[in-house]
Design an enzyme around this catalytic site. Structure first.
Site, mmCIF file in Angstrom:
data_model
loop_
_atom_site.group_PDB
_atom_site.id
_atom_site.type_symbol
_atom_site.label_atom_id
_atom_site.label_comp_id
_atom_site.label_asym_id
_atom_site.label_seq_id
_atom_site.Cartn_x
_atom_site.Cartn_y
_atom_site.Cartn_z
ATOM 1 N N LYS A 159 0.831 -1.217 0.000
ATOM 2 C CA LYS A 159 0.000 0.000 0.000
ATOM 3 C C LYS A 159 0.863 1.263 0.000
ATOM 4 O O LYS A 159 0.639 2.183 -0.790
ATOM 5 C CB LYS A 159 -0.917 0.004 1.231
ATOM 6 C CG LYS A 159 -1.932 -1.120 1.285
ATOM 7 C CD LYS A 159 -2.887 -0.986 2.456
ATOM 8 C CE LYS A 159 -2.204 -1.103 3.802
ATOM 9 N NZ LYS A 159 -1.580 -2.418 4.052
ATOM 10 N N GLU A 185 1.916 6.574 11.446
ATOM 11 C CA GLU A 185 3.008 6.095 10.588
ATOM 12 C C GLU A 185 4.194 5.638 11.440
ATOM 13 O O GLU A 185 4.508 6.225 12.466
ATOM 14 C CB GLU A 185 3.448 7.243 9.675
ATOM 15 C CG GLU A 185 4.376 6.833 8.560
ATOM 16 C CD GLU A 185 3.652 6.282 7.354
ATOM 17 O OE1 GLU A 185 4.258 6.209 6.303
ATOM 18 O OE2 GLU A 185 2.465 5.921 7.471
ATOM 19 N N ARG A 186 4.853 4.578 10.993
ATOM 20 C CA ARG A 186 6.099 4.177 11.648
ATOM 21 C C ARG A 186 7.160 5.242 11.373
ATOM 22 O O ARG A 186 7.224 5.793 10.270
ATOM 23 C CB ARG A 186 6.578 2.827 11.121
ATOM 24 C CG ARG A 186 5.636 1.679 11.412
ATOM 25 C CD ARG A 186 6.144 0.394 10.775
ATOM 26 N NE ARG A 186 5.186 -0.696 10.960
ATOM 27 C CZ ARG A 186 4.188 -0.963 10.119
ATOM 28 N NH1 ARG A 186 4.018 -0.206 9.046
ATOM 29 N NH2 ARG A 186 3.371 -1.971 10.349
#
Length: 463
Positions: A159, A185-186
Protein backbone atom coordinates in the site's frame (compact mmCIF):
# COMPACT_ATOMS: atom_id res chain seq x y z
CA UNK A 1 -1.26 29.74 19.66
CA UNK A 2 -2.40 32.71 21.71
CA UNK A 3 -3.34 31.92 25.27
CA UNK A 4 -6.38 33.43 26.93
CA UNK A 5 -4.74 34.58 30.19
CA UNK A 6 -8.09 35.64 31.68
CA UNK A 7 -9.57 32.15 31.44
CA UNK A 8 -7.65 29.99 33.88
CA UNK A 9 -8.70 26.81 35.61
CA UNK A 10 -7.23 23.94 37.60
CA UNK A 11 -6.80 20.25 36.84
CA UNK A 12 -9.39 18.21 38.70
CA UNK A 13 -8.30 14.69 37.71
CA UNK A 14 -5.83 12.86 35.48
CA UNK A 15 -6.65 9.34 34.22
CA UNK A 16 -4.09 8.22 31.68
CA UNK A 17 -4.42 10.63 28.76
CA UNK A 18 -7.80 11.93 29.96
CA UNK A 19 -7.72 15.20 31.91
CA UNK A 20 -10.65 16.89 33.68
CA UNK A 21 -10.29 20.64 34.36
CA UNK A 22 -12.48 23.02 36.38
CA UNK A 23 -13.12 26.60 35.17
CA UNK A 24 -15.04 28.95 37.46
CA UNK A 25 -15.26 32.02 35.18
CA UNK A 26 -15.95 30.78 31.65
CA UNK A 27 -16.17 27.27 30.26
CA UNK A 28 -13.87 26.59 27.24
CA UNK A 29 -15.62 25.74 23.97
CA UNK A 30 -15.52 22.25 22.49
CA UNK A 31 -12.24 21.51 20.63
CA UNK A 32 -10.45 24.41 22.35
CA UNK A 33 -6.87 23.62 23.30
CA UNK A 34 -5.87 23.89 26.95
CA UNK A 35 -2.25 24.26 28.04
CA UNK A 36 -0.66 23.19 31.31
CA UNK A 37 2.55 21.79 32.75
CA UNK A 38 5.98 23.34 32.92
CA UNK A 39 6.29 26.06 30.23
CA UNK A 40 2.79 25.07 29.04
CA UNK A 41 4.27 22.09 27.21
CA UNK A 42 1.22 19.82 27.70
CA UNK A 43 -1.67 20.43 25.28
CA UNK A 44 -5.17 19.07 25.86
CA UNK A 45 -8.11 19.18 23.44
CA UNK A 46 -11.55 19.66 25.01
CA UNK A 47 -13.92 16.88 23.89
CA UNK A 48 -16.73 16.91 26.47
CA UNK A 49 -18.42 19.38 28.79
CA UNK A 50 -19.18 17.41 31.98
CA UNK A 51 -21.17 20.12 33.78
CA UNK A 52 -21.34 23.90 34.13
CA UNK A 53 -17.77 24.17 35.43
CA UNK A 54 -15.85 21.02 34.36
CA UNK A 55 -14.57 19.98 30.94
CA UNK A 56 -12.94 16.70 29.90
CA UNK A 57 -10.20 16.59 27.30
CA UNK A 58 -7.67 14.25 25.75
CA UNK A 59 -3.94 14.99 25.90
CA UNK A 60 -2.23 15.64 22.55
CA UNK A 61 1.26 15.48 24.08
CA UNK A 62 2.85 13.32 26.82
CA UNK A 63 1.39 14.27 30.21
CA UNK A 64 4.51 13.79 32.36
CA UNK A 65 4.64 16.12 35.35
CA UNK A 66 1.02 17.24 35.61
CA UNK A 67 -1.03 16.74 38.78
CA UNK A 68 -4.34 17.62 40.45
CA UNK A 69 -4.61 21.29 41.31
CA UNK A 70 -2.13 22.41 38.65
CA UNK A 71 -3.17 25.59 36.79
CA UNK A 72 -4.48 25.18 33.24
CA UNK A 73 -4.98 27.91 30.61
CA UNK A 74 -7.66 28.02 27.91
CA UNK A 75 -5.98 29.20 24.68
CA UNK A 76 -9.35 30.33 23.36
CA UNK A 77 -8.92 28.55 20.01
CA UNK A 78 -8.84 25.03 18.56
CA UNK A 79 -5.77 23.41 17.02
CA UNK A 80 -4.41 25.47 14.12
CA UNK A 81 -1.80 24.86 11.41
CA UNK A 82 0.21 27.37 9.35
CA UNK A 83 -0.85 27.77 5.70
CA UNK A 84 0.97 29.25 2.73
CA UNK A 85 3.74 28.37 0.29
CA UNK A 86 6.24 28.19 3.17
CA UNK A 87 4.91 24.74 4.17
CA UNK A 88 5.82 23.18 0.80
CA UNK A 89 8.73 20.80 1.06
CA UNK A 90 8.37 20.61 4.83
CA UNK A 91 7.44 17.91 7.34
CA UNK A 92 5.02 18.98 10.08
CA UNK A 93 3.37 17.51 13.14
CA UNK A 94 -0.28 17.87 14.15
CA UNK A 95 0.41 21.31 15.71
CA UNK A 96 1.91 22.61 12.46
CA UNK A 97 5.43 22.66 13.92
CA UNK A 98 8.32 21.74 11.61
CA UNK A 99 9.94 18.38 12.46
CA UNK A 100 12.48 18.26 9.61
CA UNK A 101 15.24 20.40 11.23
CA UNK A 102 15.12 22.93 8.38
CA UNK A 103 14.33 25.97 10.49
CA UNK A 104 11.17 27.66 11.63
CA UNK A 105 8.07 28.05 9.46
CA UNK A 106 6.28 31.29 8.61
CA UNK A 107 3.32 31.04 10.99
CA UNK A 108 1.79 34.47 10.34
CA UNK A 109 -1.25 32.87 8.68
CA UNK A 110 -2.90 29.96 10.48
CA UNK A 111 -6.18 28.07 10.11
CA UNK A 112 -8.22 25.92 12.48
CA UNK A 113 -8.09 22.22 11.65
CA UNK A 114 -11.87 22.02 12.24
CA UNK A 115 -13.55 23.26 9.06
CA UNK A 116 -17.01 22.60 7.64
CA UNK A 117 -17.34 20.68 4.35
CA UNK A 118 -18.03 22.67 1.17
CA UNK A 119 -21.83 23.09 0.71
CA UNK A 120 -23.35 21.00 -2.08
CA UNK A 121 -24.26 24.12 -4.10
CA UNK A 122 -20.57 25.09 -4.35
CA UNK A 123 -19.27 21.68 -5.45
CA UNK A 124 -18.30 20.77 -8.98
CA UNK A 125 -20.51 18.11 -10.56
CA UNK A 126 -18.27 17.29 -13.54
CA UNK A 127 -17.04 13.70 -13.71
CA UNK A 128 -13.37 13.68 -14.74
CA UNK A 129 -10.72 10.95 -14.72
CA UNK A 130 -7.51 11.34 -12.73
CA UNK A 131 -4.72 9.42 -14.53
CA UNK A 132 -2.05 7.82 -12.34
CA UNK A 133 0.27 6.42 -15.02
CA UNK A 134 -0.39 2.86 -13.75
CA UNK A 135 -2.07 0.51 -16.20
CA UNK A 136 -3.87 -1.68 -13.66
CA UNK A 137 -5.50 1.34 -11.97
CA UNK A 138 -6.23 3.54 -14.99
CA UNK A 139 -7.84 0.71 -17.00
CA UNK A 140 -9.74 -1.32 -14.40
CA UNK A 141 -10.34 1.11 -11.50
CA UNK A 142 -9.96 4.69 -12.84
CA UNK A 143 -9.76 7.37 -10.17
CA UNK A 144 -12.06 10.40 -10.06
CA UNK A 145 -10.66 13.92 -10.04
CA UNK A 146 -11.94 15.31 -6.76
CA UNK A 147 -12.96 11.84 -5.60
CA UNK A 148 -11.83 9.37 -2.99
CA UNK A 149 -10.04 6.12 -3.73
CA UNK A 150 -9.17 3.40 -1.24
CA UNK A 151 -6.21 1.05 -1.31
CA UNK A 152 -7.37 -2.02 0.57
CA UNK A 153 -4.98 -4.70 1.73
CA UNK A 154 -3.46 -6.51 4.67
CA UNK A 155 0.03 -5.94 6.02
CA UNK A 156 2.94 -6.11 3.58
CA UNK A 157 1.13 -6.14 0.21
CA UNK A 158 2.44 -2.77 -1.03
CA UNK A 159 0.00 0.00 0.00
CA UNK A 160 2.68 2.52 1.00
CA UNK A 161 4.86 1.84 -2.07
CA UNK A 162 1.85 2.35 -4.35
CA UNK A 163 1.07 5.68 -2.62
CA UNK A 164 4.68 6.83 -3.02
CA UNK A 165 4.56 6.03 -6.75
CA UNK A 166 1.32 7.99 -7.17
CA UNK A 167 2.92 11.03 -5.46
CA UNK A 168 5.86 10.77 -7.89
CA UNK A 169 3.57 10.60 -10.94
CA UNK A 170 1.23 13.36 -9.64
CA UNK A 171 3.98 15.97 -9.37
CA UNK A 172 5.47 14.98 -12.71
CA UNK A 173 2.19 14.96 -14.66
CA UNK A 174 -0.17 17.47 -13.01
CA UNK A 175 2.29 19.98 -11.49
CA UNK A 176 -0.07 20.15 -8.51
CA UNK A 177 0.53 20.00 -4.79
CA UNK A 178 0.63 16.69 -2.95
CA UNK A 179 -0.06 16.39 0.76
CA UNK A 180 0.90 13.22 2.57
CA UNK A 181 -0.86 12.50 5.84
CA UNK A 182 0.93 9.85 7.88
CA UNK A 183 -1.61 8.69 10.46
CA UNK A 184 0.05 6.37 12.96
CA UNK A 185 3.01 6.09 10.59
CA UNK A 186 6.10 4.18 11.65
CA UNK A 187 9.05 6.53 12.18
CA UNK A 188 11.13 4.42 9.79
CA UNK A 189 8.50 4.69 7.03
CA UNK A 190 8.22 8.45 7.52
CA UNK A 191 11.98 8.91 7.20
CA UNK A 192 12.18 6.66 4.12
CA UNK A 193 9.33 8.54 2.45
CA UNK A 194 10.90 11.92 3.18
CA UNK A 195 14.26 11.00 1.61
CA UNK A 196 12.60 9.16 -1.28
CA UNK A 197 10.61 12.28 -2.20
CA UNK A 198 13.75 14.37 -1.82
CA UNK A 199 15.83 12.08 -4.05
CA UNK A 200 13.17 11.97 -6.77
CA UNK A 201 12.87 15.77 -6.80
CA UNK A 202 9.19 16.03 -5.84
CA UNK A 203 9.59 17.16 -2.21
CA UNK A 204 9.34 20.87 -3.11
CA UNK A 205 5.71 20.38 -4.19
CA UNK A 206 4.77 18.11 -1.30
CA UNK A 207 3.75 18.73 2.31
CA UNK A 208 4.18 15.93 4.84
CA UNK A 209 2.06 15.86 8.00
CA UNK A 210 2.85 13.12 10.49
CA UNK A 211 1.23 11.77 13.63
CA UNK A 212 3.65 8.99 14.34
CA UNK A 213 2.91 5.65 15.92
CA UNK A 214 4.54 6.54 19.25
CA UNK A 215 2.45 9.70 19.72
CA UNK A 216 -0.69 10.13 21.82
CA UNK A 217 -3.93 8.78 20.30
CA UNK A 218 -5.41 12.31 20.46
CA UNK A 219 -2.62 13.61 18.18
CA UNK A 220 -2.94 10.70 15.73
CA UNK A 221 -6.69 11.25 15.59
CA UNK A 222 -6.26 14.87 14.39
CA UNK A 223 -3.49 14.44 11.79
CA UNK A 224 -5.96 13.84 8.95
CA UNK A 225 -7.87 17.02 9.83
CA UNK A 226 -4.63 19.05 9.87
CA UNK A 227 -3.63 17.73 6.43
CA UNK A 228 -7.08 18.47 4.99
CA UNK A 229 -6.88 22.06 6.25
CA UNK A 230 -3.69 22.53 4.21
CA UNK A 231 -5.32 20.89 1.18
CA UNK A 232 -8.34 23.21 1.43
CA UNK A 233 -6.04 26.24 1.53
CA UNK A 234 -4.23 25.26 -1.70
CA UNK A 235 -7.56 24.47 -3.39
CA UNK A 236 -9.52 27.56 -2.32
CA UNK A 237 -6.83 30.26 -2.06
CA UNK A 238 -4.13 29.09 -4.50
CA UNK A 239 -6.74 27.54 -6.85
CA UNK A 240 -4.67 24.41 -7.37
CA UNK A 241 -5.50 20.76 -7.77
CA UNK A 242 -4.39 18.90 -4.67
CA UNK A 243 -3.66 15.22 -4.16
CA UNK A 244 -3.98 14.15 -0.53
CA UNK A 245 -2.68 10.74 0.45
CA UNK A 246 -3.61 9.18 3.74
CA UNK A 247 -1.63 6.30 5.13
CA UNK A 248 -3.46 4.77 6.90
CA UNK A 249 -7.16 5.55 7.29
CA UNK A 250 -7.57 2.45 9.47
CA UNK A 251 -5.14 3.96 11.97
CA UNK A 252 -7.34 7.08 12.06
CA UNK A 253 -10.28 4.85 13.02
CA UNK A 254 -8.06 2.99 15.48
CA UNK A 255 -6.94 6.26 17.12
CA UNK A 256 -10.61 7.26 17.39
CA UNK A 257 -11.37 3.95 19.09
CA UNK A 258 -8.55 4.57 21.58
CA UNK A 259 -9.81 8.10 22.30
CA UNK A 260 -13.37 6.79 22.68
CA UNK A 261 -12.22 4.09 25.11
CA UNK A 262 -10.20 6.59 27.15
CA UNK A 263 -13.25 8.88 27.34
CA UNK A 264 -15.26 6.02 28.84
CA UNK A 265 -17.71 5.43 25.97
CA UNK A 266 -19.16 1.95 25.56
CA UNK A 267 -17.62 0.14 22.57
CA UNK A 268 -19.69 -0.91 19.57
CA UNK A 269 -19.21 -3.83 17.14
CA UNK A 270 -15.82 -5.58 17.29
CA UNK A 271 -14.70 -3.07 19.92
CA UNK A 272 -14.91 0.00 17.65
CA UNK A 273 -16.17 3.35 18.91
CA UNK A 274 -19.95 3.99 18.73
CA UNK A 275 -19.21 7.23 16.82
CA UNK A 276 -17.20 5.51 14.04
CA UNK A 277 -19.52 6.47 11.17
CA UNK A 278 -19.79 10.12 12.26
CA UNK A 279 -16.05 10.60 12.82
CA UNK A 280 -15.17 9.07 9.46
CA UNK A 281 -17.81 11.20 7.68
CA UNK A 282 -16.47 14.41 9.27
CA UNK A 283 -13.10 13.67 7.69
CA UNK A 284 -14.22 12.26 4.32
CA UNK A 285 -16.85 14.89 3.49
CA UNK A 286 -14.20 17.62 3.43
CA UNK A 287 -12.63 15.98 0.38
CA UNK A 288 -14.39 17.45 -2.65
CA UNK A 289 -14.06 19.31 -5.94
CA UNK A 290 -15.05 22.97 -6.44
CA UNK A 291 -14.83 25.48 -9.28
CA UNK A 292 -11.47 26.71 -8.00
CA UNK A 293 -9.79 23.29 -7.78
CA UNK A 294 -10.11 19.70 -6.67
CA UNK A 295 -8.91 17.67 -3.72
CA UNK A 296 -8.36 14.10 -4.87
CA UNK A 297 -7.76 11.61 -2.10
CA UNK A 298 -6.07 8.23 -2.13
CA UNK A 299 -6.30 6.38 1.15
CA UNK A 300 -4.51 3.26 2.25
CA UNK A 301 -6.90 1.08 4.22
CA UNK A 302 -5.44 -1.72 6.30
CA UNK A 303 -7.90 -4.62 6.39
CA UNK A 304 -7.61 -6.50 9.71
CA UNK A 305 -6.89 -10.19 9.05
CA UNK A 306 -7.87 -9.58 5.37
CA UNK A 307 -11.53 -9.50 6.55
CA UNK A 308 -13.51 -7.13 4.31
CA UNK A 309 -16.57 -7.41 6.57
CA UNK A 310 -14.70 -5.59 9.36
CA UNK A 311 -16.68 -2.43 10.33
CA UNK A 312 -13.66 -0.18 9.57
CA UNK A 313 -13.47 -1.48 5.98
CA UNK A 314 -17.27 -1.45 5.49
CA UNK A 315 -17.70 2.17 6.65
CA UNK A 316 -14.73 3.35 4.55
CA UNK A 317 -16.15 1.64 1.42
CA UNK A 318 -19.29 3.78 1.58
CA UNK A 319 -17.32 7.01 0.99
CA UNK A 320 -15.21 5.86 -1.97
CA UNK A 321 -15.63 6.36 -5.71
CA UNK A 322 -12.89 3.81 -6.49
CA UNK A 323 -11.55 0.86 -4.53
CA UNK A 324 -8.26 -0.85 -5.29
CA UNK A 325 -7.87 -4.20 -3.57
CA UNK A 326 -4.34 -5.51 -3.12
CA UNK A 327 -3.99 -9.28 -3.21
CA UNK A 328 -1.54 -11.23 -1.05
CA UNK A 329 -1.68 -14.07 -3.57
CA UNK A 330 -0.61 -11.83 -6.47
CA UNK A 331 2.14 -10.31 -4.32
CA UNK A 332 3.48 -13.82 -3.61
CA UNK A 333 3.56 -14.45 -7.38
CA UNK A 334 5.62 -11.28 -7.92
CA UNK A 335 2.82 -9.56 -9.86
CA UNK A 336 3.36 -5.95 -8.74
CA UNK A 337 1.43 -3.75 -8.25
CA UNK A 338 -0.45 -6.60 -6.55
CA UNK A 339 -3.87 -5.27 -7.59
CA UNK A 340 -6.69 -7.82 -7.74
CA UNK A 341 -8.41 -6.98 -11.06
CA UNK A 342 -11.61 -8.84 -10.18
CA UNK A 343 -12.21 -7.28 -6.76
CA UNK A 344 -11.07 -3.75 -7.65
CA UNK A 345 -13.48 -1.34 -9.30
CA UNK A 346 -14.62 2.23 -9.79
CA UNK A 347 -17.88 4.13 -10.12
CA UNK A 348 -16.19 6.03 -12.98
CA UNK A 349 -15.99 2.92 -15.18
CA UNK A 350 -19.18 3.60 -17.13
CA UNK A 351 -19.49 4.22 -20.91
CA UNK A 352 -20.66 7.86 -20.61
CA UNK A 353 -17.61 8.81 -18.49
CA UNK A 354 -14.66 6.76 -19.81
CA UNK A 355 -16.08 6.07 -23.29
CA UNK A 356 -17.38 2.92 -24.97
CA UNK A 357 -13.93 1.65 -26.03
CA UNK A 358 -12.38 1.84 -22.54
CA UNK A 359 -15.49 0.30 -20.96
CA UNK A 360 -15.56 -2.56 -23.47
CA UNK A 361 -11.86 -3.39 -23.06
CA UNK A 362 -12.14 -3.35 -19.25
CA UNK A 363 -15.12 -5.73 -19.39
CA UNK A 364 -13.27 -8.10 -21.73
CA UNK A 365 -10.23 -8.11 -19.43
CA UNK A 366 -12.40 -8.91 -16.40
CA UNK A 367 -14.30 -11.63 -18.27
CA UNK A 368 -11.06 -13.25 -19.48
CA UNK A 369 -9.47 -13.19 -16.02
CA UNK A 370 -12.68 -14.51 -14.39
CA UNK A 371 -12.84 -17.44 -16.84
CA UNK A 372 -9.17 -18.19 -16.14
CA UNK A 373 -9.92 -18.18 -12.39
CA UNK A 374 -12.67 -20.76 -12.97
CA UNK A 375 -10.33 -22.97 -15.03
CA UNK A 376 -7.50 -23.00 -12.48
CA UNK A 377 -8.85 -26.01 -10.58
CA UNK A 378 -9.11 -28.07 -13.78
CA UNK A 379 -5.58 -27.04 -14.80
CA UNK A 380 -4.23 -28.01 -11.36
CA UNK A 381 -5.86 -31.48 -11.53
CA UNK A 382 -5.62 -32.44 -15.21
CA UNK A 383 -3.18 -30.01 -16.83
CA UNK A 384 -3.75 -27.30 -19.43
CA UNK A 385 -3.58 -29.86 -22.28
CA UNK A 386 -6.97 -31.29 -21.25
CA UNK A 387 -8.75 -27.99 -21.90
CA UNK A 388 -10.57 -27.23 -25.12
CA UNK A 389 -8.81 -25.12 -27.74
CA UNK A 390 -10.95 -22.09 -26.85
CA UNK A 391 -10.25 -22.45 -23.13
CA UNK A 392 -6.51 -22.76 -23.82
CA UNK A 393 -6.66 -19.49 -25.76
CA UNK A 394 -8.48 -17.86 -22.81
CA UNK A 395 -5.78 -19.05 -20.39
CA UNK A 396 -2.99 -17.76 -22.67
CA UNK A 397 -4.68 -14.36 -22.98
CA UNK A 398 -5.30 -14.14 -19.24
CA UNK A 399 -1.72 -15.00 -18.29
CA UNK A 400 -0.36 -12.39 -20.72
CA UNK A 401 -2.83 -9.78 -19.43
CA UNK A 402 -1.82 -10.49 -15.82
CA UNK A 403 1.83 -9.86 -16.68
CA UNK A 404 1.14 -6.83 -18.86
CA UNK A 405 -0.71 -5.20 -15.97
CA UNK A 406 2.49 -5.33 -13.89
CA UNK A 407 4.75 -2.29 -13.95
CA UNK A 408 8.16 -1.26 -12.55
CA UNK A 409 7.94 1.73 -10.16
CA UNK A 410 10.18 4.79 -10.09
CA UNK A 411 10.32 4.68 -6.29
CA UNK A 412 11.64 1.09 -6.22
CA UNK A 413 14.48 1.57 -8.73
CA UNK A 414 17.14 1.51 -5.99
CA UNK A 415 15.88 -1.88 -4.75
CA UNK A 416 15.13 -3.63 -8.06
CA UNK A 417 17.62 -1.92 -10.43
CA UNK A 418 14.74 -1.82 -12.93
CA UNK A 419 13.95 1.61 -14.37
CA UNK A 420 10.47 2.83 -13.38
CA UNK A 421 7.90 3.44 -16.10
CA UNK A 422 4.70 5.46 -16.39
CA UNK A 423 2.17 4.40 -18.99
CA UNK A 424 -0.56 6.57 -20.46
CA UNK A 425 -4.14 5.30 -20.49
CA UNK A 426 -4.10 5.14 -24.32
CA UNK A 427 -0.95 2.96 -24.31
CA UNK A 428 -2.42 0.65 -21.68
CA UNK A 429 -5.70 0.22 -23.55
CA UNK A 430 -3.89 -0.43 -26.84
CA UNK A 431 -1.73 -3.14 -25.25
CA UNK A 432 -4.68 -4.91 -23.61
CA UNK A 433 -6.74 -4.78 -26.80
CA UNK A 434 -3.92 -6.32 -28.85
CA UNK A 435 -3.43 -9.11 -26.29
CA UNK A 436 -7.19 -9.82 -26.33
CA UNK A 437 -7.00 -9.98 -30.16
CA UNK A 438 -4.33 -12.74 -29.86
CA UNK A 439 -1.66 -10.67 -31.63
CA UNK A 440 0.99 -11.95 -29.22
CA UNK A 441 0.13 -15.63 -28.83
CA UNK A 442 3.61 -16.57 -30.12
CA UNK A 443 5.35 -14.38 -27.55
CA UNK A 444 6.49 -15.91 -24.24
CA UNK A 445 4.56 -14.78 -21.16
CA UNK A 446 7.75 -13.33 -19.67
CA UNK A 447 7.90 -10.79 -22.52
CA UNK A 448 5.01 -8.87 -20.92
CA UNK A 449 6.30 -8.86 -17.35
CA UNK A 450 7.34 -5.48 -15.90
CA UNK A 451 7.11 -3.44 -19.11
CA UNK A 452 5.48 -0.10 -19.90
CA UNK A 453 3.78 0.06 -23.30
CA UNK A 454 3.15 -3.07 -25.37
CA UNK A 455 5.89 -2.03 -27.83
CA UNK A 456 8.47 -3.00 -25.20
CA UNK A 457 7.49 -6.69 -25.37
CA UNK A 458 10.43 -8.71 -26.70
CA UNK A 459 10.00 -10.87 -29.77
CA UNK A 460 10.50 -14.63 -29.27
CA UNK A 461 13.97 -14.67 -30.87
CA UNK A 462 15.08 -11.74 -28.62
CA UNK A 463 13.83 -13.17 -25.33
Amino acid sequence: MTSNENNKGVIQSVKGSVVDARFENKLPALYNVLQTGKDNEVSIEVLTLLNSTVVRGIALTPIRGIYRGMPVIDTGSPLTVPVGDSVKGRALNVFGDAIDRKGELDTSSRRSIHQRPVPLRDRSTRAEIFETGMKAIDILAPLERGGKAGLFGGAGVGKTVLIMEIIHNMVGEYKGTSIFSGIGERVREAQELYYELKDTGVLDNTVLVFGQMDEQPGARFRVGHAALTLAEYFRDVKRQDVLILMDNIFRFIQAGAEVSGLMGRLPSRVGYQPTLATELAELEERISSTKSGAITSIQAVYVPADDFTDPAAVHTFSHLSAFIVLSRKRASQGLYPAIDPLQSGSKMLTPHIVGEEHYSIARQIRQTLAEYEDLKDIIAMLGIEELSQEDQKTVNRARRLERFLTQPFHVTEQFTSVKGKSTSLAQGLEGCQRILNDEFQDYPESAFYMIGSIDEANKPDES
